[in-house]
Design a protein around this motif. Sequence first.
Motif, PDB file in Angstrom:
ATOM      1  N   GLU A 188      58.317 -17.641-112.117  1.00  0.00           N
ATOM      2  CA  GLU A 188      57.124 -18.994-112.290  1.00  0.00           C
ATOM      3  C   GLU A 188      56.508 -18.115-110.428  1.00  0.00           C
ATOM      4  O   GLU A 188      55.469 -18.315-110.498  1.00  0.00           O
ATOM      5  CB  GLU A 188      57.886 -19.821-111.959  1.00  0.00           C
TER       6      GLU A 188
ATOM      7  N   GLN B 105      48.661 -16.031-108.719  1.00  0.00           N
ATOM      8  CA  GLN B 105      47.191 -17.204-109.273  1.00  0.00           C
ATOM      9  C   GLN B 105      46.867 -17.765-107.588  1.00  0.00           C
ATOM     10  O   GLN B 105      45.434 -17.789-107.333  1.00  0.00           O
ATOM     11  CB  GLN B 105      48.197 -18.427-109.630  1.00  0.00           C
TER      12      GLN B 105
ATOM     13  N   GLY C 215      51.006 -15.078-120.088  1.00  0.00           N
ATOM     14  CA  GLY C 215      51.690 -16.177-119.651  1.00  0.00           C
ATOM     15  C   GLY C 215      52.213 -16.310-120.635  1.00  0.00           C
ATOM     16  O   GLY C 215      53.392 -17.409-120.351  1.00  0.00           O
TER      17      GLY C 215
ATOM     18  N   VAL D  26      43.394 -14.464-115.336  1.00  0.00           N
ATOM     19  CA  VAL D  26      44.320 -15.962-114.775  1.00  0.00           C
ATOM     20  C   VAL D  26      44.534 -17.406-115.345  1.00  0.00           C
ATOM     21  O   VAL D  26      45.798 -17.913-115.830  1.00  0.00           O
ATOM     22  CB  VAL D  26      43.602 -16.224-112.865  1.00  0.00           C
TER      23      VAL D  26
ATOM     24  N   THR E 269      55.919 -14.760-109.953  1.00  0.00           N
ATOM     25  CA  THR E 269      55.162 -14.073-110.110  1.00  0.00           C
ATOM     26  C   THR E 269      53.794 -15.050-110.437  1.00  0.00           C
ATOM     27  O   THR E 269      52.409 -14.902-109.859  1.00  0.00           O
ATOM     28  CB  THR E 269      55.633 -13.024-111.842  1.00  0.00           C
ATOM     29  N   ARG E 270      54.177 -15.933-111.430  1.00  0.00           N
ATOM     30  CA  ARG E 270      52.668 -16.785-111.451  1.00  0.00           C
ATOM     31  C   ARG E 270      52.022 -16.515-110.270  1.00  0.00           C
ATOM     32  O   ARG E 270      50.598 -17.372-110.133  1.00  0.00           O
ATOM     33  CB  ARG E 270      53.286 -17.615-112.829  1.00  0.00           C
ATOM     34  N   GLU E 271      53.039 -17.921-109.737  1.00  0.00           N
ATOM     35  CA  GLU E 271      51.921 -18.780-108.509  1.00  0.00           C
ATOM     36  C   GLU E 271      52.098 -17.976-107.295  1.00  0.00           C
ATOM     37  O   GLU E 271      50.212 -18.095-107.192  1.00  0.00           O
ATOM     38  CB  GLU E 271      53.033 -19.769-107.793  1.00  0.00           C
TER      39      GLU E 271
ATOM     40  N   ASP F  65      49.556 -21.487-122.402  1.00  0.00           N
ATOM     41  CA  ASP F  65      50.726 -21.355-122.963  1.00  0.00           C
ATOM     42  C   ASP F  65      51.102 -21.872-124.680  1.00  0.00           C
ATOM     43  O   ASP F  65      50.367 -23.056-125.628  1.00  0.00           O
ATOM     44  CB  ASP F  65      51.758 -23.126-122.330  1.00  0.00           C
TER      45      ASP F  65
ATOM     46  N   ILE G  46      46.405 -16.524-118.627  1.00  0.00           N
ATOM     47  CA  ILE G  46      47.673 -16.413-117.833  1.00  0.00           C
ATOM     48  C   ILE G  46      48.080 -18.372-117.828  1.00  0.00           C
ATOM     49  O   ILE G  46      49.293 -18.763-118.390  1.00  0.00           O
ATOM     50  CB  ILE G  46      48.268 -16.149-116.207  1.00  0.00           C
ATOM     51  N   GLU G  47      47.742 -18.988-117.336  1.00  0.00           N
ATOM     52  CA  GLU G  47      47.160 -20.598-117.836  1.00  0.00           C
ATOM     53  C   GLU G  47      47.755 -20.828-119.154  1.00  0.00           C
ATOM     54  O   GLU G  47      48.278 -21.892-119.017  1.00  0.00           O
ATOM     55  CB  GLU G  47      46.683 -21.332-116.940  1.00  0.00           C
TER      56      GLU G  47
END
Length: 541
Positions: free
Chosen positions: A270, A277, A263, A71, A272-274, A77, A74-75
């Motif tokens: 977004e 996470q 990521g 995770v 999916t990321r949420e 950038d 993935i954060e």
Amino acid sequence: MLFFAKLLGEFFTKIKQPAIIGEILAGVLLGPTVLGMISPDMLEWLFPKTGEVKTALDGFTTIAVVLLLLVSGIEVDFGVVLRHRKTAFSISLIGIIVPFALGFGISYLFPEMMGVQDKNIHLLFALFIGTAIAISSLPVIAKILIDLNLFKTQIGFIIIAAAMLNDLLGWLIFSVILGLMDNTGRSIGFGQTILYTIVFVVFVLFVGRKLINQAVPWIQSKLTFPGGILNFILILGFLGAAFTEYVGVHAILGAFIVGIAIGDSAHLKERTREIIQQFITNIFAPLFFVSIGLRVNFIANFDFVIVSVLLVIALIGKVAGGAIGARIGGLSKNESLAVGFGMSSSGAMGIIIGVIALEAGLIIEEVFVGLVIMALFTSIASAPMMSHFLKRKESFRLQDLLSPSNFLYSSATDKETLLIELANFAAPKVKIPAKEILQKVMEREKQGATGIANYLAIPHAKIKTNKPYVLTAKIKEGINFGSVDGINSRIVILLLTPENKNELQLQLLAETAKKFSNKEKIEELLSIDDKNIFIEMLKQM
């Protein structure tokens, strides 16, 4: 474990502190520190030291660590890192070198003070302490920036980019240390381990990243959502973790690098990321942090000297390193100190590598307790200190910058003559040659008119200075600055702002224009001849 973790985690969140403090405290209450002191039998029944329950709990916490690093990756950038690469690299590199050197030096020179008796691990121990102090916690830093409403500001992007690089470098160094610890029983030598690790990182970040970006839209459109994409992410994460574990470094590095590649996909929703996470940070993360409190007795293993040394080295080394790097990168003094305190948070990452080192037998329980306290203290201290220094930065409001000492009456009849007069007036205050100021202002004038409306013009320029300057001129006869209402300007406010503060210039321009929205009040202001009364009235508008 989950109940107490969420209960105390929510409590600390409510009082604006990281949730991990409450989650670790839950483990302290359930572990040998409190429950073990009250009822040792109950502790042994709930958390036996041997057997299937112990094996299951260890396995679960290992999976939790891998998922936490996935995770965290993935954060990251990549675009943010590239946009602010110069400043971020400066902050990250010096922000690692300074605390690493302090931690390594003191641990290597005074190993007995840090509880090391085995001479064979002096070097590895010193390398580990340097890394543990140097590494930052990207999740905690991101949360602090969000809480302070700084996440999407220029300084927020710089801190995040630097923290990303810091995490990447820190985990690479730590993985090398783990590889150095024990090569016995391995089919792969240390040299091969380093080679395979470098190849893996380069391949995933520069080739795998592009392949993943192409695969994500197909998976999200063809397979069930969110199950398909979540399985894809978890499978890749565990494959990366398994590979790095196999080649001789810890599984966490593989999960982190794969997380970065995932990521960076522009197609990853977004939502999916949420989901991933929230899934990991609300279930796996709390259980992992509770398990930290279960590992040792924090009271029995509290060593004042070790804790004090780690705290002092962390605060001095990390704050100084980050701040020096930020200054070299072109930030102001206050911004640099804010960056230094922001980067000082070791949070979850410092605790994770402490757990791994404890399991590997590299550190004793007293050092582990010191690392946990250090991580918690730096996480708690960073937010208020960042807020303190950035509030000082925010005090650069137009209200505070308007001054009778920066006011002049002018009888100039054309724009160039007035700007020369203002440049000469500003030079001794700004400590920059008038010619250089005039050149910058005239360059901006050529780009477009700076006349606003209601007798106002705002010529402005970015110069080599650490703070903004506002100079006000009242003109006897109006001068054409190209105002939108066609009225010649009789009040000219020259704004000179630092080159690296775009947001500040826009802020001051907006504040100035807002004050001149009422034409009747401006005409009343023009009738004032006393500069003190003029400035005071302008401030009140």
